[in-house]
Write a protein that holds these residues in place. Sequence first.
Motif, PDB file in Angstrom:
ATOM      1  N   ILE A 232       0.935  -1.338  -0.032  1.00  0.00           N
ATOM      2  CA  ILE A 232      -0.019   0.129   0.117  1.00  0.00           C
ATOM      3  C   ILE A 232       0.731   1.158  -0.055  1.00  0.00           C
ATOM      4  O   ILE A 232       2.158   0.990   0.361  1.00  0.00           O
ATOM      5  N   ALA A 233       0.126   2.276  -0.360  1.00  0.00           N
ATOM      6  CA  ALA A 233       0.912   3.630  -0.230  1.00  0.00           C
ATOM      7  C   ALA A 233       0.438   4.314   1.140  1.00  0.00           C
ATOM      8  O   ALA A 233      -0.730   4.109   1.543  1.00  0.00           O
ATOM      9  N   TYR A 234       1.368   5.048   1.798  1.00  0.00           N
ATOM     10  CA  TYR A 234       1.010   5.590   2.886  1.00  0.00           C
ATOM     11  C   TYR A 234       0.884   6.955   2.775  1.00  0.00           C
ATOM     12  O   TYR A 234       1.369   7.660   1.943  1.00  0.00           O
ATOM     13  N   VAL A 235       0.136   7.618   3.792  1.00  0.00           N
ATOM     14  CA  VAL A 235       0.212   9.059   4.011  1.00  0.00           C
ATOM     15  C   VAL A 235       0.779   9.633   5.164  1.00  0.00           C
ATOM     16  O   VAL A 235       0.956   8.971   5.990  1.00  0.00           O
ATOM     17  N   SER A 236       0.956  10.822   4.934  1.00  0.00           N
ATOM     18  CA  SER A 236       1.902  11.597   6.067  1.00  0.00           C
ATOM     19  C   SER A 236       0.698  11.961   7.228  1.00  0.00           C
ATOM     20  O   SER A 236      -0.345  12.129   7.065  1.00  0.00           O
ATOM     21  N   ILE A 237       1.427  12.086   8.446  1.00  0.00           N
ATOM     22  CA  ILE A 237       0.351  12.433   9.579  1.00  0.00           C
ATOM     23  C   ILE A 237      -0.274  13.843   9.282  1.00  0.00           C
ATOM     24  O   ILE A 237      -1.298  14.163   9.792  1.00  0.00           O
TER      25      ILE A 237
ATOM     26  N   THR B 122     -16.158   0.086  11.106  1.00  0.00           N
ATOM     27  CA  THR B 122     -16.783   0.851  12.000  1.00  0.00           C
ATOM     28  C   THR B 122     -16.348   2.608  11.686  1.00  0.00           C
ATOM     29  O   THR B 122     -16.912   3.358  12.439  1.00  0.00           O
ATOM     30  N   GLY B 123     -15.931   3.036  10.311  1.00  0.00           N
ATOM     31  CA  GLY B 123     -15.776   4.215  10.039  1.00  0.00           C
ATOM     32  C   GLY B 123     -14.533   5.087  10.661  1.00  0.00           C
ATOM     33  O   GLY B 123     -14.549   6.327  10.485  1.00  0.00           O
ATOM     34  N   VAL B 124     -13.689   4.163  11.139  1.00  0.00           N
ATOM     35  CA  VAL B 124     -12.531   4.958  11.623  1.00  0.00           C
ATOM     36  C   VAL B 124     -11.777   5.630  10.369  1.00  0.00           C
ATOM     37  O   VAL B 124     -11.858   5.241   9.066  1.00  0.00           O
ATOM     38  N   ASP B 125     -11.393   6.865  10.650  1.00  0.00           N
ATOM     39  CA  ASP B 125     -10.761   7.787   9.659  1.00  0.00           C
ATOM     40  C   ASP B 125      -9.242   7.479   9.216  1.00  0.00           C
ATOM     41  O   ASP B 125      -8.679   8.282   8.140  1.00  0.00           O
ATOM     42  N   GLY B 126      -8.613   6.807   9.986  1.00  0.00           N
ATOM     43  CA  GLY B 126      -7.148   6.448   9.720  1.00  0.00           C
ATOM     44  C   GLY B 126      -6.728   5.511  10.613  1.00  0.00           C
ATOM     45  O   GLY B 126      -6.908   5.785  11.807  1.00  0.00           O
ATOM     46  N   ILE B 127      -5.526   4.839  10.157  1.00  0.00           N
ATOM     47  CA  ILE B 127      -4.476   4.179  11.193  1.00  0.00           C
ATOM     48  C   ILE B 127      -3.277   4.561  11.301  1.00  0.00           C
ATOM     49  O   ILE B 127      -2.591   4.925  10.213  1.00  0.00           O
ATOM     50  N   ILE B 128      -2.736   4.800  12.484  1.00  0.00           N
ATOM     51  CA  ILE B 128      -1.186   5.448  12.715  1.00  0.00           C
ATOM     52  C   ILE B 128      -0.541   4.125  13.192  1.00  0.00           C
ATOM     53  O   ILE B 128      -0.640   3.834  14.298  1.00  0.00           O
ATOM     54  N   THR B 129       0.582   3.665  12.576  1.00  0.00           N
ATOM     55  CA  THR B 129       1.672   2.929  13.098  1.00  0.00           C
ATOM     56  C   THR B 129       3.028   3.355  12.767  1.00  0.00           C
ATOM     57  O   THR B 129       3.511   4.256  12.500  1.00  0.00           O
ATOM     58  N   LEU B 130       3.956   2.521  13.572  1.00  0.00           N
ATOM     59  CA  LEU B 130       5.300   2.852  13.651  1.00  0.00           C
ATOM     60  C   LEU B 130       5.844   2.505  12.484  1.00  0.00           C
ATOM     61  O   LEU B 130       5.671   1.355  11.905  1.00  0.00           O
ATOM     62  N   LYS B 131       7.208   3.282  11.924  1.00  0.00           N
ATOM     63  CA  LYS B 131       7.813   2.725  10.802  1.00  0.00           C
ATOM     64  C   LYS B 131       8.937   1.549  11.475  1.00  0.00           C
ATOM     65  O   LYS B 131       9.205   0.681  10.539  1.00  0.00           O
ATOM     66  N   GLN B 132       9.393   1.479  12.640  1.00  0.00           N
ATOM     67  CA  GLN B 132      10.163   0.443  13.235  1.00  0.00           C
ATOM     68  C   GLN B 132       9.637   0.297  14.568  1.00  0.00           C
ATOM     69  O   GLN B 132       9.257   1.259  15.343  1.00  0.00           O
ATOM     70  N   GLY B 133       9.788  -1.012  14.798  1.00  0.00           N
ATOM     71  CA  GLY B 133       9.241  -1.279  16.063  1.00  0.00           C
ATOM     72  C   GLY B 133       7.697  -1.941  16.280  1.00  0.00           C
ATOM     73  O   GLY B 133       7.318  -2.321  16.999  1.00  0.00           O
TER      74      GLY B 133
ATOM     75  N   ILE C  86      -7.540  -2.617   4.029  1.00  0.00           N
ATOM     76  CA  ILE C  86      -6.712  -1.881   4.236  1.00  0.00           C
ATOM     77  C   ILE C  86      -6.562  -0.903   3.166  1.00  0.00           C
ATOM     78  O   ILE C  86      -5.947   0.145   3.182  1.00  0.00           O
ATOM     79  N   PHE C  87      -7.090  -1.424   1.963  1.00  0.00           N
ATOM     80  CA  PHE C  87      -7.043  -0.496   0.799  1.00  0.00           C
ATOM     81  C   PHE C  87      -8.143   0.521   0.767  1.00  0.00           C
ATOM     82  O   PHE C  87      -8.162   1.481  -0.092  1.00  0.00           O
ATOM     83  N   ASN C  88      -9.015   0.614   1.728  1.00  0.00           N
ATOM     84  CA  ASN C  88      -9.871   1.578   1.920  1.00  0.00           C
ATOM     85  C   ASN C  88      -9.981   2.570   3.073  1.00  0.00           C
ATOM     86  O   ASN C  88     -10.859   3.174   3.562  1.00  0.00           O
ATOM     87  N   ILE C  89      -8.841   2.503   3.677  1.00  0.00           N
ATOM     88  CA  ILE C  89      -8.651   3.348   5.051  1.00  0.00           C
ATOM     89  C   ILE C  89      -7.359   3.873   4.953  1.00  0.00           C
ATOM     90  O   ILE C  89      -6.242   3.182   4.716  1.00  0.00           O
ATOM     91  N   PRO C  90      -7.032   5.154   5.017  1.00  0.00           N
ATOM     92  CA  PRO C  90      -5.664   5.667   5.250  1.00  0.00           C
ATOM     93  C   PRO C  90      -4.578   5.147   6.135  1.00  0.00           C
ATOM     94  O   PRO C  90      -5.116   5.012   7.470  1.00  0.00           O
ATOM     95  N   ILE C  91      -3.592   4.618   6.081  1.00  0.00           N
ATOM     96  CA  ILE C  91      -2.473   4.266   6.735  1.00  0.00           C
ATOM     97  C   ILE C  91      -1.591   5.323   6.926  1.00  0.00           C
ATOM     98  O   ILE C  91      -0.796   5.432   5.641  1.00  0.00           O
ATOM     99  N   CYS C  92      -0.961   5.477   7.964  1.00  0.00           N
ATOM    100  CA  CYS C  92       0.155   6.596   8.191  1.00  0.00           C
ATOM    101  C   CYS C  92       1.176   5.845   9.015  1.00  0.00           C
ATOM    102  O   CYS C  92       1.117   5.021  10.068  1.00  0.00           O
ATOM    103  N   LYS C  93       2.459   5.979   8.755  1.00  0.00           N
ATOM    104  CA  LYS C  93       3.490   5.563   9.356  1.00  0.00           C
ATOM    105  C   LYS C  93       4.552   6.472  10.017  1.00  0.00           C
ATOM    106  O   LYS C  93       4.846   7.462   9.192  1.00  0.00           O
ATOM    107  N   VAL C  94       4.839   6.420  11.294  1.00  0.00           N
ATOM    108  CA  VAL C  94       5.486   7.469  11.963  1.00  0.00           C
ATOM    109  C   VAL C  94       6.741   7.042  12.616  1.00  0.00           C
ATOM    110  O   VAL C  94       7.074   5.782  12.804  1.00  0.00           O
ATOM    111  N   ASP C  95       7.825   7.927  12.953  1.00  0.00           N
ATOM    112  CA  ASP C  95       8.983   7.663  13.700  1.00  0.00           C
ATOM    113  C   ASP C  95       8.764   7.338  15.181  1.00  0.00           C
ATOM    114  O   ASP C  95       9.282   6.567  15.694  1.00  0.00           O
ATOM    115  N   HIS C  96       8.098   8.155  15.632  1.00  0.00           N
ATOM    116  CA  HIS C  96       7.649   8.047  17.186  1.00  0.00           C
ATOM    117  C   HIS C  96       6.336   8.374  17.505  1.00  0.00           C
ATOM    118  O   HIS C  96       5.529   9.420  16.895  1.00  0.00           O
TER     119      HIS C  96
END
Length: 245
Positions: A77-82, A120-131, A147-157
């Motif tokens: 998938i492609a990720y979006v920024s926070i 349940t209509g959640v607007d996005g999932i945020i998870t870690l790049k590492q860990g 997973i293709f129908n909800i934005p996913i964001c990966k962050v450092d911290h």
Amino acid sequence: METSEIYGIQPTLEALKSEQTIEKIFVQKNIQNDGLKEIQSIAKDNNIQLSYVPIEKLNKLSKNENHQGVFAKISPIAYVSIEELIESTLAKKENPFFIILDELTDVRNVGAIIRTAECTGVDGIITLKQGGAAINEQTVKTSTGAIFNIPICKVDHIKDVLFYMDSYNIQTIAASEKTEQQIYDVDLKTASALIMGSEGKGVSKSALKMAKVKAKLPMLGTTSSLNVSVACGAILYEMVRQRMN
């Protein structure tokens, strides 16, 4: 070779320089050449996870093909920024609901959470790049394609996300047994972000300290805890109940 996996110096460089989202790169230990140096430099500049492994590991990953000391996994998938996630969502709705995954390691749990979140209509999932667990084919399969129908964001911290949420007055809720407050007593109709912790340790100490609200599900039996994806599902449907009423 699956389309989500590439090996060899030139294919990996081309993937890094394109719009492909690289999940992780495995580099052979104790060898260096200009191509591998360039791969490592680009990966570090883009915060892509690097793992240095023996040649036997690379042989296994590439099924003994000519990997030239490098093997990469491309995200499905492609990720979006926070920033993009929060700002674009708030532009469309006043009280969004997000999920923050704090060091979850089981891809099946992550996939199950994503599936319920989308339902349940959640607007996005945020998870870690590492860990945290990788977003891979197993995650996609467990999510049944949600997973293709909800934005996913990966962050450092995670702490940076919590600061960012706070700046937008988004209430952060840590799902934790270390509180007396039940989730049913929390206002889930307001803009919120639910923090779900790892399978073994729960929400990390730093995230627990920064969260504006701590809440738990009641446990009426002798078993001390729920599977994280089941617990998340129970909380999400309490959110739905509140918002439907």
